[in-house]
Design a protein around this motif. Structure first.
Motif, PDB file in Angstrom:
ATOM      1  N   PHE A 103      -4.608   1.572  10.669  1.00 23.63           N
ATOM      2  CA  PHE A 103      -5.490   0.808   9.777  1.00 23.63           C
ATOM      3  C   PHE A 103      -5.052  -0.660   9.723  1.00 23.63           C
ATOM      4  CE2 PHE A 103      -8.223   3.987   7.844  1.00 23.63           C
ATOM      5  CZ  PHE A 103      -7.600   5.152   8.260  1.00 23.63           C
ATOM      6  N   SER A 104      -3.740  -0.870   9.633  1.00 22.66           N
ATOM      7  CA  SER A 104      -3.230  -2.247   9.569  1.00 22.66           C
ATOM      8  C   SER A 104      -3.528  -3.005  10.864  1.00 22.66           C
ATOM      9  CB  SER A 104      -1.715  -2.254   9.346  1.00 22.66           C
ATOM     10  OG  SER A 104      -1.413  -1.710   8.107  1.00 22.66           O
ATOM     11  N   PHE A 135       0.827  -1.205   0.000  1.00 23.66           N
ATOM     12  CA  PHE A 135       0.000   0.000   0.000  1.00 23.66           C
ATOM     13  C   PHE A 135       0.867   1.264   0.000  1.00 23.66           C
ATOM     14  CE2 PHE A 135      -2.388   3.359   2.185  1.00 23.66           C
ATOM     15  CZ  PHE A 135      -3.540   3.383   1.423  1.00 23.66           C
ATOM     16  N   ILE A 136       1.911   1.251   0.842  1.00 27.11           N
ATOM     17  CA  ILE A 136       2.764   2.449   0.945  1.00 27.11           C
ATOM     18  C   ILE A 136       3.585   2.638  -0.335  1.00 27.11           C
ATOM     19  CG2 ILE A 136       4.608   3.587   2.228  1.00 27.11           C
ATOM     20  CD1 ILE A 136       4.094   1.624   4.503  1.00 27.11           C
ATOM     21  N   MET A 137       4.142   1.541  -0.821  1.00 28.36           N
ATOM     22  CA  MET A 137       5.124   1.652  -1.911  1.00 28.36           C
ATOM     23  C   MET A 137       4.488   1.729  -3.290  1.00 28.36           C
ATOM     24  SD  MET A 137       7.897   1.515  -0.077  1.00 28.36           S
ATOM     25  CE  MET A 137       9.174   1.407  -1.305  1.00 28.36           C
ATOM     26  N   GLY A 138       3.315   1.102  -3.455  1.00 29.62           N
ATOM     27  CA  GLY A 138       2.754   0.985  -4.799  1.00 29.62           C
ATOM     28  C   GLY A 138       3.793   0.315  -5.685  1.00 29.62           C
ATOM     29  N   THR A 139       4.067   0.949  -6.827  1.00 33.66           N
ATOM     30  CA  THR A 139       5.086   0.355  -7.698  1.00 33.66           C
ATOM     31  C   THR A 139       6.421   1.082  -7.551  1.00 33.66           C
ATOM     32  OG1 THR A 139       4.267   1.803  -9.422  1.00 33.66           O
ATOM     33  CG2 THR A 139       3.461  -0.484  -9.460  1.00 33.66           C
ATOM     34  N   ASN A 140       6.483   2.008  -6.568  1.00 36.23           N
ATOM     35  CA  ASN A 140       7.726   2.785  -6.400  1.00 36.23           C
ATOM     36  C   ASN A 140       8.822   1.967  -5.729  1.00 36.23           C
ATOM     37  OD1 ASN A 140       6.379   5.021  -7.371  1.00 36.23           O
ATOM     38  ND2 ASN A 140       5.624   5.558  -5.322  1.00 36.23           N
ATOM     39  N   GLY A 154      -9.964  -3.172   2.972  1.00 37.16           N
ATOM     40  CA  GLY A 154      -8.889  -2.488   2.248  1.00 37.16           C
ATOM     41  C   GLY A 154      -8.385  -1.340   3.107  1.00 37.16           C
ATOM     42  N   LEU A 155      -7.117  -0.961   2.917  1.00 37.53           N
ATOM     43  CA  LEU A 155      -6.541   0.047   3.821  1.00 37.53           C
ATOM     44  C   LEU A 155      -7.116   1.445   3.598  1.00 37.53           C
ATOM     45  CD1 LEU A 155      -2.870  -1.258   4.048  1.00 37.53           C
ATOM     46  CD2 LEU A 155      -4.644  -1.347   5.791  1.00 37.53           C
ATOM     47  N   GLU A 156      -7.965   1.591   2.561  1.00 37.12           N
ATOM     48  CA  GLU A 156      -8.632   2.887   2.383  1.00 37.12           C
ATOM     49  C   GLU A 156     -10.138   2.772   2.587  1.00 37.12           C
ATOM     50  OE1 GLU A 156      -6.276   5.671  -0.713  1.00 37.12           O
ATOM     51  OE2 GLU A 156      -6.844   3.692  -1.460  1.00 37.12           O
ATOM     52  N   ASP A 157     -10.556   1.626   3.096  1.00 35.23           N
ATOM     53  CA  ASP A 157     -11.984   1.348   3.252  1.00 35.23           C
ATOM     54  C   ASP A 157     -12.642   2.304   4.260  1.00 35.23           C
ATOM     55  OD1 ASP A 157     -13.988  -1.163   2.864  1.00 35.23           O
ATOM     56  OD2 ASP A 157     -14.194  -0.266   4.869  1.00 35.23           O
ATOM     57  N   ALA A 158     -13.854   2.761   3.912  1.00 34.28           N
ATOM     58  CA  ALA A 158     -14.541   3.748   4.760  1.00 34.28           C
ATOM     59  C   ALA A 158     -14.887   3.154   6.125  1.00 34.28           C
ATOM     60  CB  ALA A 158     -15.813   4.221   4.064  1.00 34.28           C
ATOM     61  N   LYS A 159     -15.205   1.865   6.149  1.00 35.00           N
ATOM     62  CA  LYS A 159     -15.582   1.219   7.404  1.00 35.00           C
ATOM     63  C   LYS A 159     -14.385   1.201   8.378  1.00 35.00           C
ATOM     64  CE  LYS A 159     -18.465  -2.664   8.646  1.00 35.00           C
ATOM     65  NZ  LYS A 159     -19.107  -3.885   8.242  1.00 35.00           N
ATOM     66  N   VAL A 197     -11.169   3.519  13.058  1.00 30.85           N
ATOM     67  CA  VAL A 197      -9.949   4.195  13.517  1.00 30.85           C
ATOM     68  C   VAL A 197     -10.283   5.597  14.044  1.00 30.85           C
ATOM     69  CG1 VAL A 197      -7.730   5.153  12.761  1.00 30.85           C
ATOM     70  CG2 VAL A 197      -8.414   2.854  12.049  1.00 30.85           C
ATOM     71  N   ASP A 198     -11.111   6.343  13.299  1.00 28.05           N
ATOM     72  CA  ASP A 198     -11.466   7.700  13.752  1.00 28.05           C
ATOM     73  C   ASP A 198     -12.229   7.649  15.071  1.00 28.05           C
ATOM     74  OD1 ASP A 198     -10.276   8.665  11.540  1.00 28.05           O
ATOM     75  OD2 ASP A 198     -12.109   9.187  10.452  1.00 28.05           O
ATOM     76  N   GLY A 199     -13.191   6.726  15.143  1.00 25.61           N
ATOM     77  CA  GLY A 199     -14.002   6.592  16.362  1.00 25.61           C
ATOM     78  C   GLY A 199     -13.113   6.241  17.540  1.00 25.61           C
ATOM     79  N   ASN A 200     -12.179   5.345  17.308  1.00 23.36           N
ATOM     80  CA  ASN A 200     -11.284   4.928  18.384  1.00 23.36           C
ATOM     81  C   ASN A 200     -10.359   6.067  18.813  1.00 23.36           C
ATOM     82  OD1 ASN A 200     -10.634   2.395  19.882  1.00 23.36           O
ATOM     83  ND2 ASN A 200      -8.591   3.044  19.253  1.00 23.36           N
ATOM     84  N   ASP A 201      -9.872   6.843  17.819  1.00 23.06           N
ATOM     85  CA  ASP A 201      -9.019   8.002  18.151  1.00 23.06           C
ATOM     86  C   ASP A 201      -9.742   8.944  19.114  1.00 23.06           C
ATOM     87  OD1 ASP A 201      -6.906   7.232  16.658  1.00 23.06           O
ATOM     88  OD2 ASP A 201      -7.217   8.629  15.000  1.00 23.06           O
TER      89      ASP A 201
END
Ligand code: HEM
Length: 524
Positions: free
Chosen positions: A200-201, A182-187, A216-221, A226-230
């Motif tokens: 998220f992980s 996720f972080i690197m993509g194809t870089n 997925g690491l961009e999933d709204a759920k 994560v936001d609720g827990n923060d």
């Protein structure tokens, strides 16, 4: 004459008064002493021959709040230098015992575990319990809590030992590799702030454990959790002032209401996930913690079943996210910060990994025990950062005397703060405690260098006794796999021009690293 006699009388009166003054003063002092100590003893039930812990003078209304500053865990250490490892302070109108150092903390949490196993009725705790139908972390010590804890312990052990631990390991390994993708993509190389994405992980690991699913690491759920827990952590770590000054409650009702709404929102979201999942439950299924707990509930007799309501199961879900997300993600954030702060140590760890694991496979839990420097680095990062500086507040479950040479009387229902930071930075226990030195955790025996496991345990980072962290094994598996996989696969470097600091910022519950970016490059 009259004047004379008057002056004589005055003289006499003054002399008498002066002679009588010490007497009057002594009587007053004795009376005050009686009011302050003997009468209070009668109220607190303290036997005369026992002392109460010493502590600083407390001001009316605020008590010692003015002495705690923005970092109470370090302020406590300064006060303890004057008053000792067991100290009594007042926060507002409430007496609080603060424990420092290994001896006092071990004595209370481990040796007199039941006496110190309670939780105070703080507003945040009460709200979570009443809205969530219970809570492992915040409920007081009683029969229902004991049963709930036994069930949750059982379930976690089931998934982190024996054959099931292989499945758990596979899930964490998958998350660590997905994170890199996720972080690197194809870089080949990228610059990133890992702190939020790590949440998220780690959240996915808990999802997997509880619901056998991931997002997925961009999933709204996932973002919602994560936001609720923060927000939840934010609220719960700033202990509510009305817990210590109850008369303030009417003035901060809006704040309390906002917290209630936050907890409701978070719980209703988790409740939906639990409901969806439970609909697919088939008798005897044990593929994740929720199903395992339901199977355990089915096997209980009716008397036990009454104590553990279905709501308590939801509470377990909340507990795992509340206690297991921020702690692990923040520890990882610290670990990667130390890795770029000390690049030469990072290189040594990568050499150790390459030698033991090789380049053809990923590190696994079976490599634990063969990577002393890597494990010592993880231990030192936990000690040096003191991610969780104090335990969740405890409360005495009965009138008790703290033994172990202290001999202090502590009445039932007294709030107790356990300062783990003091133990982890105690110069009596650690040589030069402010220095980051992983090698302090290594020992040499006849077979070479190995991790000093007793020393690792002695920092009590998961607490101890009845309230010891229930997720310690899950946490250690996650930390090991995320750290070793990232360092095995990538080089981490500081970003040019970025000033790094190892100072942390935080509350009593968690100390976070200041935000930083790192440059990640794939290793060949
Ligand atoms: C680096 C990671 C972690 C650290 C440093 C940590 C540390 C702690 C500490 C210090 C306590 C308080 C003990 C006390 O009050 O005396 C605690 C409690 C707790 N932890 Fe953890 N923890 C971590 C990860 C986890 C994980 C992954 C989970 C769940 C999957 C978890 C679940 C809990 C629960 C439920 C409690 C409350 C236990 C009780 O009150 O009986 N923790 N943890």
């Amino acid at each position: 004459m009259i004047l004379q006699s008057n002056s004589h009388f005055t003289e006499q009166a003054v002399r008498l008064a002066l002679l009588g003054l010490p007497y009057i003063l002594s009587v007053t002092v004795v009376f005050l002493f009686w009011r302050l100590f003997v009468l209070r003893d009668a109220k607190s039930g303290r036997p005369k021959h026992l002392r109460e812990p010493p502590g600083p003078f407390a001001l009316p209304i605020i008590g010692n709040i003015h002495q705690l500053g923005s970092e109470p865990h370090t302020a406590f250490v300064d006060l303890a230098k004057r008053f000792g490892d067991v100290m009594k302070i007042r926060i507002g109108s409430r007496p609080v015992i603060v424990l420092h150092g290994k001896q006092a903390i071990h004595q209370a949490l481990v040796r007199q575990s039941v006496d110190f196993a309670g939780r105070p009725d703080f507003f945040g705790f009460r709200t979570t319990i009443s809205l969530g139908g219970g809570s492992l972390a915040f409920s007081n010590y009683d029969e229902a809590w004991k049963l709930h804890r036994k069930l949750a312990d059982n379930a976690l052990r089931h998934f982190t030992s024996g054959r099931q631990s292989v499945a758990f390991e596979r899930r964490v390994t998958y998350e660590a590799t997905e994170l890199i993708k996720f972080i690197m993509g194809t870089n080949e190389s990228t610059v990133v702030d890992l702190s939020q994405i790590l949440k998220f992980s780690v959240s996915n690991v808990i999802f997997n454990l509880l619901f056998e699913s991931r997002h997925g690491l961009e999933d709204a759920k996932l973002k919602k959790v994560v936001d609720g827990n923060d927000l939840f952590i934010e609220e719960i770590s700033g202990s509510d002032i009305a817990d210590f000054m109850p008369w303030l409650s009417p003035f901060i009702r809006h704040k309390m209401k906002a917290f209630e709404n936050q907890v409701k929102l978070f719980l209703s979201f988790l409740e939906d996930s639990v409901k969806d999942h439970i609909e697919n439950y088939g008798e005897g299924r044990e593929s994740d913690i929720l199903y395992y707990l339901m199977t355990l509930l089915d096997s209980m007799d009716s008397q036990q079943r009454e104590k553990v309501t279905d709501k308590r199961i939801l509470a377990t879900v909340n507990d795992f996210f509340g206690a297991g997300l921020e702690t692990v993600a923040t520890t990882l954030s610290w670990v990667f910060l130390y890795a770029i702060y000390y690049p030469e140590l990072q290189k040594e760890i990568q050499d150790e990994l390459d030698e033991v694991v090789g380049r053809d496979r990923l590190p696994t839990l079976a490599d634990r025990g063969k990577l002393p420097l890597t494990e010592a680095f993880l231990a030192e990062a936990a000690r040096h950062s003191s991610v969780v500086p104090t335990t969740i507040p405890h409360m005495t479950t009965r009138d008790t005397v703290l033994e172990g040479g202290f001999n202090y009387f502590i009445p039932k229902d007294t709030v107790v703060f356990v300062n783990l930071y003091s133990l982890q930075h105690d110069p009596k226990q650690w040589d030069n405690p402010e220095k980051f030195n992983p090698r302090r955790f290594l020992i040499e025996d006849g077979n070479g260098i190995k991790l000093d496991v007793d020393k690792v345990d002695s920092m009590m980072r998961f607490g101890g006794g009845r309230r010891r962290c229930i997720g310690s094994e899950v946490a250690q598996m996650e930390l090991f796999l995320f750290f070793t996989i990232l360092l095995h696969q990538c080089d981490l470097r500081n970003v040019a021009g970025q000033d790094l600091t190892l100072d942390g910022k935080g509350s009593l519950l968690v100390i976070r690293a200041y935000p930083y970016k790192l440059e990640i490059t794939r290793r060949s």
